[in-house]
Structures are given as C-alpha cells and as structure tokens.
Design an enzyme around this catalytic site. Structure first.
Site, PDB file in Angstrom:
ATOM      1  N   THR A  40       0.809  -1.233   0.055  1.00 51.44           N
ATOM      2  CA  THR A  40       0.098  -0.070  -0.212  1.00 51.44           C
ATOM      3  C   THR A  40       1.031   1.294  -0.038  1.00 51.44           C
ATOM      4  OG1 THR A  40      -1.739  -1.089   1.274  1.00 51.44           O
ATOM      5  CG2 THR A  40      -1.808   1.257   1.102  1.00 51.44           C
ATOM      6  N   THR A  41       1.982   1.494   0.754  1.00 49.05           N
ATOM      7  CA  THR A  41       2.809   2.322   1.059  1.00 49.05           C
ATOM      8  C   THR A  41       3.313   2.714  -0.204  1.00 49.05           C
ATOM      9  OG1 THR A  41       2.897   1.817   3.280  1.00 49.05           O
ATOM     10  CG2 THR A  41       4.307   3.595   2.491  1.00 49.05           C
TER      11      THR A  41
ATOM     12  N   TYR B 115     -12.731  -5.399  -2.836  1.00 55.65           N
ATOM     13  CA  TYR B 115     -13.820  -5.087  -3.395  1.00 55.65           C
ATOM     14  C   TYR B 115     -14.788  -6.163  -3.789  1.00 55.65           C
ATOM     15  CZ  TYR B 115     -17.055  -3.181  -7.038  1.00 55.65           C
ATOM     16  OH  TYR B 115     -18.239  -2.795  -7.914  1.00 55.65           O
TER      17      TYR B 115
ATOM     18  N   ILE C 144       5.147  -4.839  10.186  1.00 52.45           N
ATOM     19  CA  ILE C 144       5.294  -4.212   8.662  1.00 52.45           C
ATOM     20  C   ILE C 144       4.815  -2.865   8.629  1.00 52.45           C
ATOM     21  CG2 ILE C 144       4.548  -4.372   6.280  1.00 52.45           C
ATOM     22  CD1 ILE C 144       4.613  -7.602   6.806  1.00 52.45           C
TER      23      ILE C 144
ATOM     24  N   LYS D 262      -0.080 -10.340   8.357  1.00 53.14           N
ATOM     25  CA  LYS D 262       0.071  -8.953   8.675  1.00 53.14           C
ATOM     26  C   LYS D 262      -1.275  -8.415   9.281  1.00 53.14           C
ATOM     27  CE  LYS D 262       0.880  -4.059   6.845  1.00 53.14           C
ATOM     28  NZ  LYS D 262       1.206  -3.307   5.679  1.00 53.14           N
TER      29      LYS D 262
ATOM     30  N   TYR E  10      -2.330 -10.454   4.393  1.00 56.48           N
ATOM     31  CA  TYR E  10      -2.285  -9.227   4.785  1.00 56.48           C
ATOM     32  C   TYR E  10      -3.768  -8.971   4.875  1.00 56.48           C
ATOM     33  CZ  TYR E  10      -1.926  -3.894   4.459  1.00 56.48           C
ATOM     34  OH  TYR E  10      -2.178  -2.615   4.773  1.00 56.48           O
TER      35      TYR E  10
END
Length: 296
Positions: free
Chosen positions: A46-47, A109, A205, A164, A135
C-alpha cells in the site's frame, strides 16, 4: 522459522514529476533502510502505491528492489490482487526474481466469503514454494480473515506462514495466536506494535520505519528480548508522529515525511493528492519532537 523478526519497512516508491519511478532515489531509500538496521523490506505494498502501477511496472519495481538488496536482508514482494489469477501470476514472477517471501492482501472489492478466502490463498500457495504472509486490512478491502480461517490455511498450506494484522482488533489477534501457535503475526498498525508483540507477535510491517527505521527496529528488538518497558517507551514516544503519519490516508503523509527527511519522494499518483498545509505542519513538528533530523 519466521521470514523475519523485527521491523519490516513497507517502503515507499519515489516518483519523478512525470510519474515514472525514480529508481536512483529508490536505491538511496533502500540503502538508508539497510544502514539503519531495518530487518526486512516489503516492496510494492500500500505504501509503495502498487495499486496505481501497471502489472509490468509493479514487477519491475519488485525485481529492482530484490537485485539492489542482494540478499542482505529479506525482501517480501507485495503480490496481492482482488483477482486470484493475477495474484498467482504476480507471485510466480516475484518468486522467479528471487523474492524471499510474498505479502498477499485479501481480495478487495469482491468481498470474498471465508470459503473464498481459503480458495484464494490456497491457489497462490499451490503456485509457489516461497513463504506467504497474508495481509488482513478490512478497513481498505472490506474483507476480514477470521482467526479460524487463518489457522486453517496455516495448517493446510505449509508455505502460508504469517499474517500482517491491520485489523486493530487485538482480541482477534489473541484468539488467532491461541488457536494457531505456528503462525507468525506482524502488526500492520504502527501504534499497536508493542501490544501485539506482547501477545506473541514477531514484529511489524511498518509505515513509521520509512522515516524512523532505527527507532522502529530498536522497539521491536527490545520487545523480542523481553524488555517491554524499553519497547513501550519508544512506542509511546512515537504516538504523536504515528498520528501525524496517518492524518490523511497512507501514503500521503509518509511521502511528505520522506521528503522532509531529505529524500526526493516525488509526487503521489492520482487519486492520491498532496498533503494539506495544516497536516504538513503538524507532521514536521512531530518529526522534530521525535528527534528525526534531516539527512544532509
């Protein structure tokens, strides 16, 4: 054996003004992380703004990171997708490049059922031989891995080894570790690292580690050594900075923080936009108060 223990940085991807990847600055960020004691690099999460990369570009960034790190610390490649076949293909490609492990987000989604999650993660696990860290971030995906589901996957797929946990639900994390002693749990929330590690988690993380890698590593190292008083002090001292790093949706603030630190993080890709002036000022103050100094 865990893929890593301690602080794994969810590394940001720097861009040029035209939106292309700034690989020269990416190399500087990688070297900074390794020099400061980061225990693993998680690339294209994401980051790292993987959601706005093409599949080809995504895998180019993954390969570049693997090659640059050159086995000095583990590299975990983000290869998740809401399309199972895409996740399988990305995962196989990352394995071929030499990734040490994969980070695979729940399908977003689509909102899969627990049965669907088992089928999704099983398909990825069957396609590769390297370790997989699931995750779980329901706030972004609309989909939650229940503790029993995670435990089932770890029991039945030998290369699904960790999770995560970005649920913010410490009770569920405790339940998971109670029913599944073999799973490696990483905090996905920087404000919950020490609480989760006190329950048996093995690290984080981290977004915070992008700008405070040494402190994040030290916090985890103290917790792993059983010095929770020392770890707790770092955790609590970091509260204002962590709050500032999430004053707007990640990675908007952290890319500004990386720029403040002295790197050229570059712009964000739409639909993400530049941090507000108010939050930027709060972020700089929080960095100053935490003792983060600009790199000369």
């Amino acid at each position: 054996m865990a893929v890593f223990k301690g602080s794994g940085v969810a590394i940001a991807t720097p861009f040029y003004e035209d939106g292309s990847v700034n690989y020269e600055e990416f190399d500087r960020l990688i070297e900074f992380q390794i020099a400061e004691g980061t225990d693993a690099i998680i690339v294209c999460g994401t980051t790292g703004e993987a959601a706005t990369m093409s599949e080809e570009e995504h895998m180019q960034v993954v390969k570049h990171c693997i090659d640059k790190v050159a086995h000095r610390i583990p590299v975990i490649a983000g290869t998740g997708s809401n399309c199972t076949m895409t996740a399988v293909n990305l995962s196989k490609e990352a394995e071929s490049y030499g990734a040490d492990a994969l980070l695979c987000v729940t399908p977003y989604y689509n909102k899969a059922t627990q049965e669907g999650l088992i089928a999704h993660f099983s398909a990825i696990a069957d396609a590769v031989s390297i370790p997989i860290i699931m995750y779980n971030v329901p706030s972004r995906t609309g989909c939650n891995i229940q503790p029993a589901t995670a435990a089932y996957l770890v029991e039945h797929k030998k290369n699904i080894v960790g999770i995560k946990d970005a649920t913010g639900n410490l009770a569920a994390a405790a339940e998971l570790m109670h029913i599944c002693s073999d799973i490696d749990v990483y905090s996905g929330n920087d404000e919950e690292v020490v609480p989760l590690m006190s329950l048996g988690g093995v690290g984080v993380i981290s977004v915070l580690a992008n700008i405070a890698p040494r402190q994040t590593h030290e916090m985890c190292a103290l917790a792993l050594a059983g010095d929770f008083a020392g770890a707790r002090k770092i955790q609590l001292d970091a509260v204002p900075l962590i709050k500032a790093l999430f004053s707007e949706v990640n990675p908007i603030p952290v890319k500004q923080a990386i720029t403040n630190l002295g790197f050229n993080a570059g712009p964000l890709r739409l639909p993400l936009t530049k941090i507000s002036d108010e939050h930027a000022a709060q972020l700089q103050k929080a960095m100053d108060d935490f003792g983060i100094k600009k790199i000369s």
